[in-house]
Design an enzyme around this catalytic site. Sequence first.
Site: not given
Ligand code: GRF
Length: 220
Positions: A13-14, A65, A91, A93, A109, A145, A173
Amino acid sequence: MLNLGVLISGRGSNLRALIDACAQPGFPAKISCVIANNGSAKGLDYAKDASIPAFVIPHKDFASRQAFEEALDATMEKHDVQLVCLAGFMRLLTAWFTERWRDRLVNIHPSLLPAFPGVDVHQKVLDYGAKVTGCTVHFVRAEMDHGPIILQAVVPVLDNDTEEVLAARVLEAEHKAYPSAVRLIAEGCVNVFNERTFIAKTDDGAGIALFSPPLFSDRP
Ligand code: GRF
């Protein structure tokens, strides 16, 4: 135009939010390629629908890796990627990769780092009783993170929230925060100094790097 390479593992979704942003007139970035580390990542469909070159590079096919990361790196170099965006990429890195892409590699995150790194973030926020949470876009360092924070968006935690309800509020958000952070980088407004970022933006000010809920200004 800044060329983005987006790395995903799942829902995407991002990625979709970045695709939508890049389709807006005047947005200063475009997605050159999308890479998933597994073929079942649903987000691959968003790339295909938008005619963005999309690749599956299964980490399981590599002995180490770094060998996997060298394959990612080669694909991104081939597509002239200038900024790597991790978008639900599951994964870790190595320092080899994070140093090679130092300050050209970002992650989103779903918490206000450094609070609640790792997984199962929203349940941990609820269990702890935090009153606000949100999301963080940051440059990536080898430690999970971790890295200079570019932008954070804050959302409230409400008394009757479930993990799902809270996750959905944070995700909404995220979909605003990630494109905003990419825009700032693409416009050359983000400088890293002593492991902090400084946002140089004259028209709307550094406040652009924070989205916040309203305060109760009428109460002490
Ligand atoms: C999101 O909550 C992002 O912050 C985290 O993993 C999730 C990924 O969601 N790192 P999507 O695959 O982008 O829907």
